[in-house]
Each structure stands twice: as C-alpha cells, then as structure tokens.
Design a protein around this motif. Structure first.
Motif, PDB file in Angstrom:
ATOM      1  N   GLU A   1     -47.266   5.132  17.416  1.00 43.69           N
ATOM      2  CA  GLU A   1     -46.592   4.301  18.421  1.00 43.69           C
ATOM      3  C   GLU A   1     -47.597   3.391  19.123  1.00 43.69           C
ATOM      4  O   GLU A   1     -47.334   2.209  19.339  1.00 43.69           O
ATOM      5  N   ILE A   2     -48.747   3.931  19.469  1.00 41.43           N
ATOM      6  CA  ILE A   2     -49.773   3.127  20.139  1.00 41.43           C
ATOM      7  C   ILE A   2     -50.250   2.002  19.216  1.00 41.43           C
ATOM      8  O   ILE A   2     -50.347   0.857  19.633  1.00 41.43           O
ATOM      9  N   ARG A   3     -50.510   2.312  17.963  1.00 41.85           N
ATOM     10  CA  ARG A   3     -50.967   1.278  17.022  1.00 41.85           C
ATOM     11  C   ARG A   3     -49.897   0.213  16.807  1.00 41.85           C
ATOM     12  O   ARG A   3     -50.209  -0.960  16.668  1.00 41.85           O
ATOM     13  N   ALA A   4     -48.622   0.605  16.796  1.00 44.23           N
ATOM     14  CA  ALA A   4     -47.530  -0.348  16.619  1.00 44.23           C
ATOM     15  C   ALA A   4     -47.385  -1.293  17.811  1.00 44.23           C
ATOM     16  O   ALA A   4     -46.958  -2.430  17.659  1.00 44.23           O
ATOM     17  N   LYS A   5     -47.778  -0.830  18.990  1.00 42.54           N
ATOM     18  CA  LYS A   5     -47.612  -1.605  20.218  1.00 42.54           C
ATOM     19  C   LYS A   5     -48.913  -2.227  20.705  1.00 42.54           C
ATOM     20  O   LYS A   5     -48.981  -2.736  21.817  1.00 42.54           O
ATOM     21  N   THR A   6     -49.957  -2.187  19.869  1.00 45.19           N
ATOM     22  CA  THR A   6     -51.262  -2.713  20.241  1.00 45.19           C
ATOM     23  C   THR A   6     -51.748  -3.665  19.157  1.00 45.19           C
ATOM     24  O   THR A   6     -51.868  -3.270  18.003  1.00 45.19           O
ATOM     25  N   GLU A   7     -52.011  -4.925  19.541  1.00 44.64           N
ATOM     26  CA  GLU A   7     -52.542  -5.888  18.561  1.00 44.64           C
ATOM     27  C   GLU A   7     -54.016  -5.635  18.279  1.00 44.64           C
ATOM     28  O   GLU A   7     -54.478  -5.777  17.167  1.00 44.64           O
TER      29      GLU A   7
ATOM     30  N   VAL B   1     -55.072   6.048  27.414  1.00 46.38           N
ATOM     31  CA  VAL B   1     -56.322   5.672  28.077  1.00 46.38           C
ATOM     32  C   VAL B   1     -57.283   5.201  26.993  1.00 46.38           C
ATOM     33  O   VAL B   1     -57.481   5.883  25.985  1.00 46.38           O
ATOM     34  N   PHE B   2     -57.902   4.026  27.214  1.00 48.90           N
ATOM     35  CA  PHE B   2     -58.756   3.397  26.211  1.00 48.90           C
ATOM     36  C   PHE B   2     -60.127   3.084  26.786  1.00 48.90           C
ATOM     37  O   PHE B   2     -60.236   2.511  27.870  1.00 48.90           O
ATOM     38  N   ASP B   3     -61.165   3.433  26.036  1.00 47.12           N
ATOM     39  CA  ASP B   3     -62.525   3.027  26.373  1.00 47.12           C
ATOM     40  C   ASP B   3     -62.746   1.655  25.754  1.00 47.12           C
ATOM     41  O   ASP B   3     -62.504   1.459  24.561  1.00 47.12           O
ATOM     42  N   VAL B   4     -63.188   0.707  26.561  1.00 45.34           N
ATOM     43  CA  VAL B   4     -63.362  -0.664  26.084  1.00 45.34           C
ATOM     44  C   VAL B   4     -64.793  -0.922  25.640  1.00 45.34           C
ATOM     45  O   VAL B   4     -65.042  -1.791  24.806  1.00 45.34           O
ATOM     46  N   ALA B   5     -65.759  -0.208  26.141  1.00 51.74           N
ATOM     47  CA  ALA B   5     -67.169  -0.381  25.794  1.00 51.74           C
ATOM     48  C   ALA B   5     -67.640  -1.815  26.019  1.00 51.74           C
ATOM     49  O   ALA B   5     -68.381  -2.372  25.224  1.00 51.74           O
TER      50      ALA B   5
ATOM     51  N   LEU C   1     -62.712   0.552  31.100  1.00 49.10           N
ATOM     52  CA  LEU C   1     -61.634   1.476  30.782  1.00 49.10           C
ATOM     53  C   LEU C   1     -60.299   0.794  31.039  1.00 49.10           C
ATOM     54  O   LEU C   1     -60.154   0.085  32.041  1.00 49.10           O
ATOM     55  N   VAL C   2     -59.324   1.011  30.142  1.00 44.47           N
ATOM     56  CA  VAL C   2     -57.960   0.516  30.345  1.00 44.47           C
ATOM     57  C   VAL C   2     -57.034   1.714  30.330  1.00 44.47           C
ATOM     58  O   VAL C   2     -57.063   2.532  29.400  1.00 44.47           O
ATOM     59  N   ILE C   3     -56.208   1.815  31.368  1.00 44.14           N
ATOM     60  CA  ILE C   3     -55.217   2.881  31.464  1.00 44.14           C
ATOM     61  C   ILE C   3     -53.848   2.227  31.418  1.00 44.14           C
ATOM     62  O   ILE C   3     -53.550   1.349  32.247  1.00 44.14           O
ATOM     63  N   THR C   4     -53.023   2.613  30.441  1.00 44.95           N
ATOM     64  CA  THR C   4     -51.667   2.078  30.340  1.00 44.95           C
ATOM     65  C   THR C   4     -50.679   3.235  30.419  1.00 44.95           C
ATOM     66  O   THR C   4     -51.066   4.403  30.471  1.00 44.95           O
ATOM     67  N   ASP C   5     -49.403   2.899  30.369  1.00 48.48           N
ATOM     68  CA  ASP C   5     -48.367   3.925  30.378  1.00 48.48           C
ATOM     69  C   ASP C   5     -48.346   4.723  29.066  1.00 48.48           C
ATOM     70  O   ASP C   5     -47.713   5.765  28.994  1.00 48.48           O
ATOM     71  N   LEU C   6     -49.055   4.258  28.038  1.00 47.37           N
ATOM     72  CA  LEU C   6     -49.096   4.961  26.753  1.00 47.37           C
ATOM     73  C   LEU C   6     -50.389   5.728  26.513  1.00 47.37           C
ATOM     74  O   LEU C   6     -50.406   6.685  25.746  1.00 47.37           O
TER      75      LEU C   6
ATOM     76  N   PRO D   1     -63.922  -1.463  17.992  1.00 42.79           N
ATOM     77  CA  PRO D   1     -62.548  -1.472  18.492  1.00 42.79           C
ATOM     78  C   PRO D   1     -62.428  -0.745  19.826  1.00 42.79           C
ATOM     79  O   PRO D   1     -63.382  -0.122  20.289  1.00 42.79           O
ATOM     80  N   LEU D   2     -61.219  -0.805  20.420  1.00 44.06           N
ATOM     81  CA  LEU D   2     -60.920   0.025  21.579  1.00 44.06           C
ATOM     82  C   LEU D   2     -60.927   1.471  21.103  1.00 44.06           C
ATOM     83  O   LEU D   2     -60.538   1.760  19.975  1.00 44.06           O
ATOM     84  N   THR D   3     -61.348   2.387  21.948  1.00 43.06           N
ATOM     85  CA  THR D   3     -61.337   3.798  21.577  1.00 43.06           C
ATOM     86  C   THR D   3     -60.275   4.504  22.398  1.00 43.06           C
ATOM     87  O   THR D   3     -60.347   4.520  23.628  1.00 43.06           O
ATOM     88  N   LEU D   4     -59.293   5.064  21.718  1.00 43.52           N
ATOM     89  CA  LEU D   4     -58.234   5.814  22.384  1.00 43.52           C
ATOM     90  C   LEU D   4     -58.784   7.165  22.806  1.00 43.52           C
ATOM     91  O   LEU D   4     -59.213   7.969  21.968  1.00 43.52           O
ATOM     92  N   LEU D   5     -58.806   7.419  24.111  1.00 44.34           N
ATOM     93  CA  LEU D   5     -59.340   8.669  24.645  1.00 44.34           C
ATOM     94  C   LEU D   5     -58.255   9.707  24.877  1.00 44.34           C
ATOM     95  O   LEU D   5     -58.498  10.908  24.739  1.00 44.34           O
ATOM     96  N   GLU D   6     -57.057   9.229  25.245  1.00 49.21           N
ATOM     97  CA  GLU D   6     -55.978  10.151  25.592  1.00 49.21           C
ATOM     98  C   GLU D   6     -54.647   9.437  25.460  1.00 49.21           C
ATOM     99  O   GLU D   6     -54.551   8.243  25.768  1.00 49.21           O
TER     100      GLU D   6
END
Length: 88
Positions: A76-82, A53-57, A46-51, A62-67
């Motif tokens: 905004e998240i897609r623009a700031k995530t490679e 929460v992502f499940d990494v599996a 799991l990765v938690i950022t200021d934008l 791909p990463l799964t955006l949970l919240e």
C-alpha cells in the motif's frame, strides 16, 4: 515574512515533516522530485505520514521506511508513494 521558513529549516539540527501521505484526490505527496518552490534543499531528516515513518537521510535516495501505521502494508505504501522506498 519572506525568508521566515528558510530561517526555521536552516538554523536547526533536525527537521521533521508531519503530513498526510496523499493528496485529497489520492495522488502521492512523496514524489521523486519536488515540483514546488523549495524552502530548503536537503534539510529534512524524517517524514511522518498517516501511513508510515520515513528516514530521508537529507536528500539521499531512496527513502527508508522505518515503521508503518497499524493495518498498513508495504504494498500500500509503495502504491501511494512516487519516490523510491526501501525498508529498514
């Protein structure tokens, strides 16, 4: 010492990373591929950022955006995530 971080990620059932989503310059930190030496491969759950929460599996894409954080949009998240991001 050397190997201490490896012991931490190898000896647990779940690894959660808490970090800022972007660099100071605004560039993404969640990349398609790591460019730095790795502590462990496929160990993060799991990765938690200021934008958001992502499940990494554990290395699967791909990463799964949970919240998302309040006021943050999917665009905004897609623009700031490679890395590729799917929604739950």
């Amino acid at each position: 010492g050397m190997g201490g971080a490896m012991d931490l990620v190898a000896g647990v059932k779940r690894v959660v990373v808490v970090m800022e989503h972007t660099e100071k310059s605004g560039g993404p930190k969640l990349l398609k591929a790591c460019t730095l030496p790795l502590t462990g491969q496929h160990v993060v759950d799991l990765v938690i950022t200021d934008l958001g929460v992502f499940d990494v599996a554990r290395g699967k894409r791909p990463l799964t955006l949970l919240e998302t954080a309040p006021g943050v949009t999917l665009d905004e998240i897609r623009a700031k995530t490679e890395a590729e991001v799917a929604t739950a």
